[in-house]
Design an enzyme around this catalytic site. Structure first.
Site, mmCIF file in Angstrom:
data_model
loop_
_atom_site.group_PDB
_atom_site.id
_atom_site.type_symbol
_atom_site.label_atom_id
_atom_site.label_comp_id
_atom_site.label_asym_id
_atom_site.label_seq_id
_atom_site.Cartn_x
_atom_site.Cartn_y
_atom_site.Cartn_z
ATOM 1 N N SER A 2 1.752 -10.030 -0.131
ATOM 2 C CA SER A 2 1.057 -8.439 0.071
ATOM 3 C C SER A 2 1.310 -7.978 1.484
ATOM 4 O O SER A 2 1.900 -6.411 0.770
ATOM 5 C CB SER A 2 -0.095 -8.043 -0.712
ATOM 6 O OG SER A 2 -0.912 -8.909 0.162
ATOM 7 N N LYS A 33 0.778 -1.478 0.235
ATOM 8 C CA LYS A 33 -0.215 0.077 -0.086
ATOM 9 C C LYS A 33 1.051 1.421 0.194
ATOM 10 O O LYS A 33 0.056 2.089 -0.592
ATOM 11 C CB LYS A 33 -1.079 0.073 0.841
ATOM 12 C CG LYS A 33 -1.978 -0.724 1.352
ATOM 13 C CD LYS A 33 -3.591 -0.672 0.548
ATOM 14 C CE LYS A 33 -4.163 -1.237 0.391
ATOM 15 N NZ LYS A 33 -5.537 -0.944 -0.449
#
Length: 334
Positions: free
Chosen positions: A309, A56
């Protein structure tokens, strides 16, 4: 496919230049165990080694750097399941801006406390990402804050797409890319980059069975609401927004398939990451490994890149999963 994608390879290349030096270029490493299982080379993109523990930071940093000085001075705001909030808080702090992060009560406390540590104003609102988003929109109107949503924003999608550029550069022969899907910002950006550089490469989206908003929306042909449930892959929770402008269209046009994982399969992915790869990943970060272990990736015909991730898991929960627990939230969902 549409002749004019909403986020182009040029946008992603510009994002890569913009965030260079502020975001890590994460390693891509071979997995001997998964390569043996699949019969083709498998490499893990260690994006959970990113500064804030997840991908992110790429999109948040690109979005903050794309603002004018006046916009940054007003402050930024977003709804988040945790990782976007942490990334935006970090990016805002680095650039001298103030971040406000709205989250639902489903967000784990370890993620909430880390966002507070980064100096953000944290608001806990409601039981869903959609309710948190309503608070964001209220504060935008009331205080003039600049909204940087977690996925459906061109600068965010372009920033996440820089991960796809790195994969192609690090693994030129890649035939399949496995990418986690929540609101679709990562999947859309990575797929846009991969398809622009290597059109024949398959990009497969992965998410949990519980509350798979993008999967349900793609099946319906339009964005739809889904009920949210506690999950090991909590970062993949939340809707995609009924007025979704970018990521629904991009995922529909660019993803080759979508795979759903059970809680038991996600737990197995987390255990494999730890015991075989020596990596601590959260449930959302383990879905690619989980899909390979469960045999849910079909027609494997070449090298595979698996995006890990994020790592921002509650370590008590991680220990329970390592000790064999397969569905810690079963009673809450029943």
């Amino acid at each position: 496919m549409s002749a004019s994608p909403p986020v182009t390879i040029e946008d992603i290349e510009a994002a890569a230049r913009r965030i260079s030096g502020r975001v890590q270029r994460t390693p891509l490493v071979a997995s001997a165990s998964l390569g043996e299982l699949c019969g083709v080379p498998v490499c893990l993109k260690l994006e959970h080694h990113q500064t804030t523990g997840s991908f992110k930071l790429r999109g948040a940093t690109n979005a903050v750097l794309s603002l004018s000085n006046e916009e940054r001075a007003r402050g930024v705001i977003a709804a988040s399941t945790g990782n976007h909030g942490r990334a935006l808080a970090h990016a805002a702090m680095t650039e001298g801006a103030v971040a406000t992060i709205c989250m639902s009560r489903l967000v784990p406390e370890n993620k909430v406390s880390e966002i507070r540590r980064l100096g953000a104003d944290v608001r806990i609102v409601g039981k869903s990402q959609d309710e948190a988003q309503e608070e964001v929109e209220r504060l935008v109107m009331e205080k003039g804050l600049v909204m940087i949503p977690p996925f459906d924003h061109p600068s965010v999608v372009a920033g996440q797409g820089t991960l796809g550029l790195e994969i192609v550069e690090q693994m030129p022969g890649v035939a399949t890319v496995l990418v986690p899907v929540s609101g679709g910002g990562l999947a859309a950006g990575v797929a846009a980059a991969i398809k622009a550089r290597k059109p024949a490469t398959r990009v497969i989206g992965l998410t949990m069975e519980r509350g798979a908003a993008m999967k349900a929306s793609l099946a319906a042909g339009r964005p739809v609401l889904v009920e949210e449930y506690p999950s090991l892959a909590d970062s993949l929770g939340g809707g995609i927004g009924l007025d979704n402008h970018l990521t629904f269209r991009m995922c529909r046009e660019l993803l080759d398939d979508m795979v759903l994982l059970t809680e038991e399969e996600i737990a197995a992915g987390m255990r494999h990451a730890y015991t075989q790869e020596r990596e601590v990943v959260e449930g959302a970060g383990a879905v690619g490994i989980a899909a390979l272990l469960a045999g849910k990736v079909k027609d494997i015909d070449g090298p595979i890149a698996v995006i890990l991730s994020g790592r921002n898991v509650d370590m008590g929960l991680h220990l329970r999963v390592m000790n064999g627990e397969t569905d810690p939230f079963r009673e809450e969902v029943a």
